[in-house]
Design a protein around this motif. Structure first.
Motif, short mmCIF file in Angstrom:
data_model
loop_
_atom_site.label_atom_id
_atom_site.label_comp_id
_atom_site.label_asym_id
_atom_site.label_seq_id
_atom_site.Cartn_x
_atom_site.Cartn_y
_atom_site.Cartn_z
N GLY A 25 0.67 -1.31 -0.07
CA GLY A 25 -0.32 0.15 0.03
C GLY A 25 0.83 1.06 -0.12
N GLY A 81 4.45 0.97 0.75
CA GLY A 81 4.61 -0.11 0.87
C GLY A 81 4.90 -1.02 -0.39
N GLY A 111 2.87 -1.71 4.34
CA GLY A 111 2.26 -0.23 4.31
C GLY A 111 2.30 0.49 5.30
#
Ligand SMILES: Cc1cc2nc3c(=O)[nH]c(=O)nc-3n(C[C@H](O)[C@H](O)[C@H](O)COP(=O)(O)OP(=O)(O)OC[C@H]3O[C@@H](n4cnc5c(N)ncnc54)[C@H](O)[C@@H]3O)c2cc1C
Ligand SMILES: Cc1cc2nc3c(=O)[nH]c(=O)nc-3n(C[C@H](O)[C@H](O)[C@H](O)COP(=O)(O)OP(=O)(O)OC[C@H]3O[C@@H](n4cnc5c(N)ncnc54)[C@H](O)[C@@H]3O)c2cc1C
Ligand code: SF4
Ligand code: SF4
Ligand code: FES
Lengths: 495, 310
Positions: free
Chosen positions: B119, B122, B201
């Motif tokens: 994310g 990440g 993330g």
């Protein structure tokens, strides 16, 4: 010279000048100003030159104390320096930070009747003079072909490096941080041990040909095994210290505002966070700081917090003042600077302000019961004596454990608590790999770590077959010929 | 043997060989450090100091190239240090300090089918793990989340190693409209035999991902990013709660079982220096505004920031 007796010597210890507590509690200047020449001379007159000097036994590295004090008395300061450095590489450091009252001074004969000779202050006087005058004892170094790797640049690593360099080896010290010195750099604050002193000691090692490689996390960038098998090191010394801080494991440990003394001290000393925002590393600034523990680390955390501007700084310790492990001088200095002590008090919970920050710490009063394994009387809680101390920053200084990195990445044998196991020569379970200092003994002292580094160097030389000719006598002659006539004593090594 | 060149001492300069900008806030640095490139394993990170007065900031090794002797860092400018680095570091600049590789390398499981979730930032650190799983013969499903199309990066890199790739954007401007958890749900519905999820993330995203796999009891590994100082286990600043135990992310992690991690605790602790960070960032952007740097000015800032270069 007329024989001195306890009755003929100056009866009181020569006091040392110190910065005024109200002023120094707001800055990071060194507190103890050190002896002037006349003060050192006066104090040197208090040594009885005992035929059977107990002080030498009290010193972990057996410095010939009466001899160096005698040389101070003769104003032969360079000679005094040579005597000390025959066994102690870091006089300016040890003179400042050794727990002398438990070591050399604790057993000094004068101390039976009067205050003991101020051995540490005299040692520091000589060490500082050496730094000021750039004295280096550069022995003749006969180059050998051996390549030595040292992991960690604390006192144990520095001492081992110096001895191996003097034995002609090509020595490289690897340090994970961006600056060398270990605890001397990141832990002990400037007002006790200025960084300039650490710099000077590091420079002396460089003069001996020791190379420093910072930013190098041994174990992960390369393993111990790789150092021997691939990188061509003939022997390795591990002096990585016992940095891993303990937490109390009470409710509220992870609140914001609870931190280890190591974190506070590293931010303040190594990262210079007290100059934030001029430097980028921020610092936890509490208005009411509580430090848990009463060792040297706790005293440093207390006194640093005061200097950073906290309104109140309080020490909480579960035993009484008599059992407190810090040096007496440090506790005294802390008291002078307005730090409050809650002896016989144990924290049981850190309380939340509702936003994840510390609001207060709940403690319970303790009483001393029967002696425990360590011989100290075991503290037992007094029922119903709980109380709250208001605080916005709680610093844990309750001890450290072995750093796990080397253990995680090598096949070295560790003991149950994660410290490295060694034989009596400080060799580990891997041939040619030695270890010493806090990573072997658990948290100890600077001078013990240094002694371990030297002992490991001796083991290393035996392992490599380097013949140790022993320290060059400093009493003036060798084979009946004056030392100055020999060409090996302090010949400069080729640049 | 860059870092152990004989005869050099003191802080080592580490040269940046290449820089690329992925968006207004995301940039990539390729740094020369042959020894690190050789030692690095997926899941590990480095600590970077960009100049002598800088902070020690942890950054994941997003990629490494053993032949070229480089490691790749992908950085998001979120505060003073990362914004300053974005302004001042170019190809040819030296980092003041670079230590690592730190942390326990990811334990590559024998899972035959995995979802690798990245994310925002990440995305970069999950790449070496995805690649390593692919090399082990696993069926790799990539799920990457970005706010919008403009922020998407490394799509081609992931396509090359993933058997399936799902891009999720908040506004639907690329791939699925939704968050990575929507991507995870889609993948779990389609494949009943997923054995592991690796999610990296922001903490909220990892928390959501761990929740998304909890019911199905799919093992979910996350990589935590608490505030660090030394990265060597010495300060305890990076401590996290995992299954009621206290762990130091820098030496006991950074990978942990996502179902055990106390993410709320992590998120509270990440706020510790918020006020100080704000002061630093504000003060810094003010000095920048004062000098209104054009391109020529950048080198001046560079000089200010790196007075002891050369
Ligand atoms: C705050 C504080 C105050 C103290 N005050 C006193 C005092 O007044 N008097 C006294 O005698 N003692 C004092 N001590 C104890 C004393 O400092 C230590 O016992 C001593 O420094 C231990 O030396 P060492 O060489 O074993 O390790 P350290 O000094 O801990 O040095 C270890 C070095 O190794 C580095 N390192 C660790 N792992 C790696 C790795 N994998 N790769 C590369 N490098 C690595 C570390 O970064 C560190 O620089 C104090 C300790 C502290 C923390
Ligand atoms: C193991 C690990 C790997 C990481 N990998 C990457 C990466 O590959 N790319 C990347 O861009 N970032 C990564 N981070 C986060 C990065 O370290 C922080 O974004 C950076 O330190 C922020 O510094 P700053 O001065 O620019 O921002 P600040 O102004 O200091 O802070 C801005 C925000 O970042 C958070 N933050 C501050 N310091 C840290 C810190 N030391 N660690 C984590 N968060 C912090 C704060 O909570 C705040 O919300 C990683 C962190 C860890 C612990
Ligand atoms: S090294 Fe320490 S113990 Fe030894 S004489 Fe000096 S101060 Fe005393
Ligand atoms: S024990 Fe005390 S008096 Fe005796 S030699 Fe040592 S320092 Fe001097
Ligand atoms: S960063 Fe200091 S212990 Fe992990």
């Amino acid at each position: 010279m007329k024989k001195r007796t306890v009755r003929t010597i100056p009866q009181t210890r020569t006091p040392v000048q110190e910065l005024d507590p109200t002023i120094r509690a707001r800055n990071f200047e060194e507190v103890n100003c050190g002896y002037s020449e006349s003060e050192a001379l006066r104090e040197s007159e208090r040594c009885l030159f005992c035929p059977d000097p107990k002080c030498i036994e009290g010193c972990p590295v057996s410095i010939n104390i009466p001899q160096f004090i005698q040389k101070i008395g003769e104003k032969n300061f360079r000679g005094a320096y040579d005597t000390i450095t025959a066994t102690n590489l870091l006089p300016a450091v040890c003179g400042r930070v050794c727990p002398q009252e438990n070591q050399c001074e604790g057993v000094c004969t004068v101390g039976e009747n009067l205050e003991p000779v101020a051995i540490g202050r005299l040692e520091r006087f000589v060490g500082d003079l050496a730094i000021k005058n750039h004295w280096v004892n550069k022995p003749y170094i006969h180059p050998s072909l051996f390549k030595i790797g040292i992991i960690g640049s604390g006192p144990s690593g520095m001492a081992c490096a110096a001895d191996m360099a003097k034995a002609g080896c090509d020595v490289t010290v690897f340090e994970a941080f961006h600056q060398p010195g270990g605890v001397l750099r990141y832990g002990i604050p400037d007002f006790r041990l200025p960084n300039t002193v650490v710099d000077a000691e590091v420079e002396k090692l460089k003069d001996l040909g020791v190379k420093f490689e910072c930013n190098t996390l041994a174990g992960r960038l390369f393993t111990i095994e790789q150092m021997i098998e691939e990188l061509g090191f003939h022997a390795v010394f591990i002096g990585t210290g016992a940095g891993y801080p303990s937490m109390l494991n009470i409710p509220g440990d992870s609140l914001n505002g609870v931190l280890s003394a190591n974190e506070l001290l590293t931010r303040c000393n190594l990262m210079k966070a007290r100059e934030f925002p001029k430097v980028d590393t921020p610092l936890p600034l509490g208005r009411h700081v509580v430090v848990v523990g009463a060792g040297n680390t706790a005293m440093d955390a207390l006194r640093v917090s005061k200097r950073l501007g906290a309104e109140t700084v309080t020490c909480v310790y579960r035993r009484s003042k008599t059992e407190c492990p810090a040096r007496a001088e440090e506790v005294h200095h802390a008291e002078q600077e307005g730090i409050e002590f809650h002896w016989l008090t144990n924290p049981i919970e850190v309380l939340d302000d509702g936003n994840g920050n510390v609001r207060a710490i709940r403690c319970i009063r303790m009483d001393l019961g029967e002696p425990d394994d360590s011989g100290r009387r075991r503290p037992v809680p007094i029922q119903g004596s709980e109380f709250e101390l208001e605080t916005d920053e709680v610093v844990y200084a309750i001890g450290t454990n072995a750093n796990p990195i080397i253990g995680q990445t090598s096949k070295l044998t560790l003991n149950k608590r994660g410290y490295i196991e060694t034989d009596s020569n400080l060799m580990t379970s891997i041939a040619g790999v030695f270890a010493g200092g806090d990573i072997v003994t658990g948290a100890a002292t600077v001078i013990e770590a240094m002694g371990a580094g030297r002992k490991a160097a001796r083991g290393m030389k035996a392992y490599l077959g380097i013949r140790d000719i022993g320290p060059i006598p400093t009493d003036g002659s060798l084979f009946g010929i004056a030392l100055s006539e020999h060409n090996f004593t302090r010949v400069r090594i080729a640049e | 043997m860059n870092s152990i060149a004989p005869g050099r001492s003191g802080p080592q300069p580490f040269e940046i060989l290449r820089r690329e900008d992925y968006s207004d806030v995301t940039y990539m640095l390729e740094v020369h450090h042959p020894m690190m490139a050789r030692a690095a394993k997926p899941g590990q990170f480095v600590i970077v100091m960009s100049h002598a007065n800088g902070e020690r900031i942890p950054l994941t090794i997003a990629d490494f190239n053993r032949e070229k002797g480089t490691i790749t860092l992908v950085i998001q400018a979120v505060g003073k240090s990362t914004m300053e680095m974005q302004q001042t570091l170019t190809a040819g600049s030296m980092l003041h300090g670079l230590a690592g590789p730190m942390g326990i390398p990811t334990h590559l499981s024998d899972a035959r089918k995995v979802i690798c979730v990245g994310g925002g930032l990440g995305v970069a650190p999950v790449y070496p793990q995805a690649r390593a799983m692919k090399q082990k013969g696993a069926y790799v499903i990539g799920v990457l989340g970005f706010r919008n199309k403009d922020l998407v990066f490394w799509e081609d890199k992931f396509r090359a190693i993933c058997d399936e790739l799902l891009i999720c954007t908040d506004d639907g401007s690329a791939g699925i409209k939704g968050m990575v958890t929507d991507g995870i749900k889609q993948a779990i519905e389609k494949h009943k035999d997923i054995e592991e999820v690796i999610a990296i993330g922001p903490p909220v995203m990892m928390k959501a991902s761990a929740n998304a796999t909890r019911v199905a009891k799919i093992k979910t590994m996350v990589s935590l990013n608490p505030i660090m100082v030394d990265g060597t286990g010495m300060c305890g600043g990076c401590r996290v709660k995992v299954g009621e135990k206290v762990k130091f992310a820098c030496v006991d992690g950074p990978d942990f079982d996502g179902h055990e991690v106390d993410f709320d605790d992590l998120m509270v602790r990440l706020r510790r220096y918020k006020e100080e960070e704000r002061v630093a960032t504000e003060r810094w952007s003010e000095t920048c505004r004062m000098s209104e740097p054009g391109l020529g000015e950048l080198s001046k800032i560079n000089e200010m920031a790196f007075p002891n270069r050369n």
